[in-house]
Scaffold this active site. Structure first.
Site, PDB file in Angstrom:
ATOM      1  N   GLY A  74       0.821  -1.196   0.000  1.00  0.00           N
ATOM      2  CA  GLY A  74       0.000   0.000   0.000  1.00  0.00           C
ATOM      3  C   GLY A  74       0.859   1.252   0.000  1.00  0.00           C
ATOM      4  O   GLY A  74       2.054   1.214   0.321  1.00  0.00           O
ATOM      5  N   CYS A  75       0.264   2.383  -0.357  1.00  0.00           N
ATOM      6  CA  CYS A  75       1.037   3.620  -0.491  1.00  0.00           C
ATOM      7  C   CYS A  75       1.552   4.123   0.859  1.00  0.00           C
ATOM      8  O   CYS A  75       2.751   4.376   1.024  1.00  0.00           O
ATOM      9  CB  CYS A  75       0.215   4.678  -1.208  1.00  0.00           C
ATOM     10  N   PHE A  76       0.659   4.269   1.853  1.00  0.00           N
ATOM     11  CA  PHE A  76       1.119   4.654   3.183  1.00  0.00           C
ATOM     12  C   PHE A  76       2.062   3.592   3.756  1.00  0.00           C
ATOM     13  O   PHE A  76       3.055   3.911   4.412  1.00  0.00           O
ATOM     14  CB  PHE A  76      -0.067   4.848   4.130  1.00  0.00           C
TER      15      PHE A  76
END
Length: 326
Positions: free
Chosen positions: A134-136
């Site tokens: 995921g990005c975070f």
């Protein structure tokens, strides 16, 4: 040349994938799947991709494609793979959260490798399937991994992260509407963000005892379109110089994660596949900042990194992108 397909072709991440892949020297785009836009030109949705003006969305998959990217909503990738079968030789790169956790990585005859290239470089090279982080999760893990690697997470960890509106996808809602988001900021999913599971799994794989310490993550919606800026702090007995050296050593061979002595900001990384990290010491606190482009290093760019490794290309092929600074 390898033949590549994209499933879920109308979103922001698919648009960025197409932008990278149409310039990739080793790739031919075989199909872009969209059930709702089948038969329409890709440029009707992605009007910035006018070099692809003769390419159309399709509602058919080509099961013999060499690589297929799944750019579907969370929970939809596993269903799509159940309903649509691909060749055993087809490599799957999933950008949802369906296969990121260890308990979900086995799917039929496929085993999904967690595609954080900074730590799983060799595993990705031999994988038939990868689960894109995921990005975070990407930004936070890269900010904390050097500490976990050297068993230095010994106290509770506090993290704040702000993300651009593209992180919420193309679907419209009150909090993604321009008139709401502009000149505004808000907290969402405090302490409960969906990326926490994969972050904790990775950190505890290096330092099991880290699971004993509270992990506090406060995500913010930012009033900008793309980018993630993360700050993290935790108690540390090491000096600033010692901390900085730990980080430099850990990322010494990394192509896309750079440790810098200067304070960092988002414009340095937007439109690139880089993660920039800066480390300081304040009293008894190690303070780490990290910045990425959520659509590239946090999604499409990292997916192409995985494809490059899986298919034998240099890791940075198609990803030598300069930041949009002005």
């Amino acid at each position: 040349m390898i033949q590549v397909g994209i499933v879920g072709g109308t979103g922001y991440v698919a648009g960025e994938l197409l932008r990278i892949l149409m310039l990739h020297t080793g790739v031919e785009i075989r199909f872009v799947y969209s059930h709702s836009h089948a038969g329409e030109k890709i440029t009707t949705v992605h009007d910035d991709l006018f070099p692809l003006e003769n390419m159309y969305f399709t509602d058919k998959v080509f099961p013999d494609a060499d690589v297929v990217f799944l750019c579907l909503g969370h929970g939809h990738s596993s269903r799509f793979l159940t309903e649509n079968h691909f060749s055993e030789k087809t490599k799957i790169i999933d950008l949802s959260n369906d296969f990121r956790l260890k308990e979900n990585r086995q799917f039929g005859n496929r085993h999904f490798v967690y595609g954080l290239t900074e730590i799983n470089h060799q595993q990705v090279q031999t994988a038939d399937s990868t689960a894109n982080p995921g990005c975070f999760a990407t930004a936070i893990q890269l900010a904390l991994l050097p500490l976990a690697h050297d068993k230095l997470l010994e106290n509770e960890i506090h993290i704040h992260g702000i993300t651009g509106s593209t992180g919420a996808g193309k679907g419209l809602s009150e909090t993604t509407h321009f008139s709401w988001r502009n000149n505004n900021i808000s907290v969402y999913k405090a302490f409960t963000h969906q990326h926490l599971g994969e972050i904790k799994e990775t950190l505890t794989s290096y330092q099991k005892e880290a699971s004993r310490y509270p992990f506090h993550f406060i995500p913010f919606r930012g009033d900008f379109s793309r980018g993630i800026f993360v700050t993290a702090y935790t108690r540390s007995a090491l000096s600033e110089k010692e901390l900085q050296e730990k980080y430099r050593q850990f990322y010494a061979k990394s192509i896309f994660t750079r440790v810098t002595d200067q304070n960092i900001h988002l414009k340095q990384v937007v439109n690139t596949n880089y993660c920039l990290i800066h480390v300081e010491k304040h009293e008894n606190m190690a303070f780490i900042t990290a910045a990425i482009d959520n659509l590239l290093k946090g999604a499409a760019g990292q997916a192409v990194e995985n494809m490059n490794l899986m298919c034998g290309f240099p890791q940075d092929t198609g990803l030598k992108l300069k930041a949009v600074y002005y």
